[in-house]
Design a protein around this motif. Sequence first.
Motif, PDB file in Angstrom:
ATOM      1  N   ARG A  46       0.684  -1.276   0.127  1.00 51.66           N
ATOM      2  CA  ARG A  46       0.073  -0.039  -0.159  1.00 51.66           C
ATOM      3  C   ARG A  46       0.908   1.241  -0.073  1.00 51.66           C
ATOM      4  O   ARG A  46       1.922   1.183   0.557  1.00 51.66           O
ATOM      5  N   GLN A  47       0.310   2.151  -0.756  1.00 53.07           N
ATOM      6  CA  GLN A  47       1.166   3.544  -0.798  1.00 53.07           C
ATOM      7  C   GLN A  47       0.315   4.398  -0.149  1.00 53.07           C
ATOM      8  O   GLN A  47      -1.200   4.599  -0.754  1.00 53.07           O
ATOM      9  N   THR A  55       4.357  13.563   1.831  1.00 53.21           N
ATOM     10  CA  THR A  55       5.261  12.337   2.005  1.00 53.21           C
ATOM     11  C   THR A  55       4.637  11.034   1.717  1.00 53.21           C
ATOM     12  O   THR A  55       3.216  11.061   2.189  1.00 53.21           O
ATOM     13  N   TYR A  56       5.085  10.375   1.252  1.00 54.98           N
ATOM     14  CA  TYR A  56       4.825   8.887   1.071  1.00 54.98           C
ATOM     15  C   TYR A  56       5.172   7.948   2.115  1.00 54.98           C
ATOM     16  O   TYR A  56       6.268   8.057   2.439  1.00 54.98           O
ATOM     17  N   THR A  57       4.157   7.223   2.781  1.00 56.08           N
ATOM     18  CA  THR A  57       4.655   5.985   3.536  1.00 56.08           C
ATOM     19  C   THR A  57       4.259   4.884   2.815  1.00 56.08           C
ATOM     20  O   THR A  57       2.982   4.812   2.132  1.00 56.08           O
ATOM     21  N   PRO A 221       9.449   7.099  -4.309  1.00 55.56           N
ATOM     22  CA  PRO A 221      10.180   8.135  -3.701  1.00 55.56           C
ATOM     23  C   PRO A 221       9.361   8.610  -2.254  1.00 55.56           C
ATOM     24  O   PRO A 221       8.240   8.049  -1.874  1.00 55.56           O
ATOM     25  N   ALA A 222      10.183   9.434  -1.599  1.00 55.41           N
ATOM     26  CA  ALA A 222       9.554   9.716  -0.121  1.00 55.41           C
ATOM     27  C   ALA A 222       8.610  10.833  -0.204  1.00 55.41           C
ATOM     28  O   ALA A 222       7.680  11.043   0.523  1.00 55.41           O
ATOM     29  N   HIS A 223       8.711  11.610  -1.622  1.00 56.85           N
ATOM     30  CA  HIS A 223       7.784  12.540  -1.676  1.00 56.85           C
ATOM     31  C   HIS A 223       7.252  13.006  -2.992  1.00 56.85           C
ATOM     32  O   HIS A 223       8.262  12.442  -4.132  1.00 56.85           O
ATOM     33  N   ASP A 224       6.241  13.555  -3.498  1.00 55.73           N
ATOM     34  CA  ASP A 224       5.703  14.086  -4.610  1.00 55.73           C
ATOM     35  C   ASP A 224       4.894  15.341  -4.541  1.00 55.73           C
ATOM     36  O   ASP A 224       4.049  15.118  -3.699  1.00 55.73           O
TER      37      ASP A 224
END
Length: 286
Positions: A46-47, A55-57, A221-224
Amino acid sequence: MFKALHHYICWRAAIPSTLLHSKSFLLGSQMGLSTTSSHVSKLLFRQLFEKESSTYTYLLADVSHPDKPALLIDPVDRTVDRDLSLVKDLGLKLIYAINTHVHADHITGTGLIKTKAPAVKSIISKASNSKADILVQSGDKIYFGDLFLEVRATPGHTVGCVTYVTGDGPEQPQPRMAFTGDAVLIRGCGRTDFQGGSSETLYKSVHSQIFTLPKDALIYPAHDYRGFTVSTVGEEMLYNPRLTKDEETFKNIMANLNLAYPKMIDIAVPANMVCGLQDPTPNKAC
């Protein structure tokens, strides 16, 4: 403006190579469809998204294992309750909370997770010089059930950045997945002007540790900041406006970004050195 992204992907190992490289399989896999084979190893993925810091976890679990062990990559303090609720709903056993680096734009949720689920172990790179239960370095493997993440050192955005890559082998999910933190963003990369950053180091890290992965490897990535969710190594090697340049041009680009001072850095970095806990117990891993 963004809603949490819940992408579910069920991967099965040992898919015939003709199917793995077909357009229909790759599209179906990235869209979250399920595939089957004679093997039972299966990754639940899961994104998730935190809108304040973009921030993506990432939640990964081996759902073929009896314990359904799971891990979270780059959790954010604001969304810990959401993440733990999802883990519970899916019947998973969270065993690790992992950071790709010491973040400067948000406070990590690893310490807060441990207060709510004490059996969970925190992980960060040894090179970050921060606290965690487990300190990893390049070449280490993080197992969850029969699946694992390979640790690749990718400093440059900060001195302690690592990329976590799903394992290589017949029992591991294909195509491979690289959780790049801020080293590689979709059509970009993290800044290099603080926390021991170096544009020269970042360029070498990306080209030696990420761009050497198979071209169909997925980049998360960690961010977008523009609504993108996933790319591939091949895409970024062709279309990344910074990392496709030669090293000297890249260094010049990074030296002239003229970015504002991060508004959270003076709060986030000290907290994230101790798992996001403002008052940790002295001399103990968090």
